[in-house]
Scaffold this motif. Structure first.
Motif, short mmCIF file in Angstrom:
data_model
loop_
_atom_site.label_atom_id
_atom_site.label_comp_id
_atom_site.label_asym_id
_atom_site.label_seq_id
_atom_site.Cartn_x
_atom_site.Cartn_y
_atom_site.Cartn_z
N ARG A 7 -11.94 2.39 -8.72
CA ARG A 7 -11.09 3.59 -8.86
C ARG A 7 -11.31 4.24 -10.22
N ASP A 61 0.83 -1.21 0.00
CA ASP A 61 0.00 0.00 0.00
C ASP A 61 0.86 1.26 0.00
N GLY A 62 0.31 2.34 -0.55
CA GLY A 62 0.95 3.65 -0.45
C GLY A 62 1.55 4.18 -1.74
N ARG A 104 0.00 7.78 -2.64
CA ARG A 104 0.47 8.88 -1.78
C ARG A 104 1.95 9.17 -2.04
MG MG Z 1 -4.08 2.42 -0.60
#
Ligand code: MG
Ligand code: IPE
Ligand code: IPE
Length: 254
Positions: free
Chosen positions: A74, A23-24, A27
């Motif tokens: 998404r 994850d990430g 960002r």
């Molecule tokens: Mg995520």
């Protein structure tokens, strides 16, 4: 320094199966003023490094959560970008997987994938099926609730067809109907980027996994982060519902 860290790993109690929620990416990209896809692109490098790291350390199974059922919701551009990234990456990586004796598996609702991704994936599964080293399990278009509903439906059909008896159903039966029927449960689950949740990942299989959370974003996750997670795992006391005393007595018997 890396060698010093690796030397601390007890090779006789490695987790057999590590599962990672990667994850990430979004960002990470946004923090650099880039588009989210730029983060996914860099996330592939982390996948390469961690797969190689697990193979070197002698881990038997590595499950990577690459795309969830919910991720289909998404923005279209991100979903399409991710799909073409999967196709390109899989195509490029098959020779490397073969060179390193790594076998690819996939769990998830593949019927939702675009045709080229579907084809590329099946080719990669075939082309690595003879490998006997690390098993890399890609969770793609996967969610636990999808998997469990699917299992229940199939069990229902098999009961109706007289193939199995309803009152004979036990944990082993259910496990045979899960997408992970060929694999042992993960002992260590890592989630990157500072979120403390499971997000519909292996809900049944993680029942007794040790959970490890790190703030590191997936594109920054490197072999030393993996080693740190394994060392943390090795410092945990796993009781499986028993008392400390029982666990100590069992250890003395071995
Ligand atoms: Mg995520
Ligand atoms: C994980 O990174 C990759 C996928 C879910 C495909 P994210 O895309 O979720 O990145 P964040 O969590 O938004 O930063
Ligand atoms: C989980 O990450 C799915 C993958 C890493 C593939 P998400 O970013 O989709 O999870 P939430 O939405 O933050 O729970």
């Amino acid at each position: 320094m890396m060698e010093d860290l690796i030397a601390k790993i007890k090779t006789d109690c490695l987790p057999r199966h590590i599962a990672i929620i990667m994850d990430g990416n979004g960002r990470w990209a946004e923090e650099q003023g880039q588009e989210r896809l730029y983060g996914h692109f860099h996330g592939v490098e982390s996948v390469r490094i961690i797969v190689e790291g697990c193979a070197e350390l002698g881990i038997e199974y590595l499950t990577l959560y690459a795309f969830s059922t919910e991720n289909w919701d998404r923005p279209k551009k991100e979903v399409e970008g991710l799909m073409s990234l999967f196709v390109d990456t899989i195509r490029k990586e098959v020779p490397v997987l073969n060179k390193n004796n790594i076998r690819l598996h996939v769990i998830g609702d593949l019927s939702l994938l675009p045709q080229d991704a579907h084809r590329e994936l099946h080719e990669a599964l075939d082309m690595t099926s003879h490998n006997t080293g690390l098993n890399v399990i890609l969770a793609l278009s996967y969610s636990s609730r999808w998997e469990l509903v699917n299992a229940v439906k199939q069990i229902g059909l098999d009961v109706a067809a007289g193939k199995i008896q309803a009152d004979g159903i036990n944990q082993e039966t259910l496990e045979q109907y899960l997408a992970t029927s060929e694999f042992p449960d993960p002992e260590l689950m890592i989630r990157t980027s500072g979120e403390y949740r499971i997000s519909n990942f292996l809900l049944y299989q993680l029942a007794y996994a040790e959970l490890y959370f790190t703030n590191t974003r997936w594109p920054d996750f490197r072999k030393e982060n993996l080693v740190e997670a394994i060392l943390d795992f090795q410092g945990r006391k796993r009781r499986f519902g028993k008392t400390d005393k029982q666990i100590e007595e069992e250890a003395q018997l071995v």
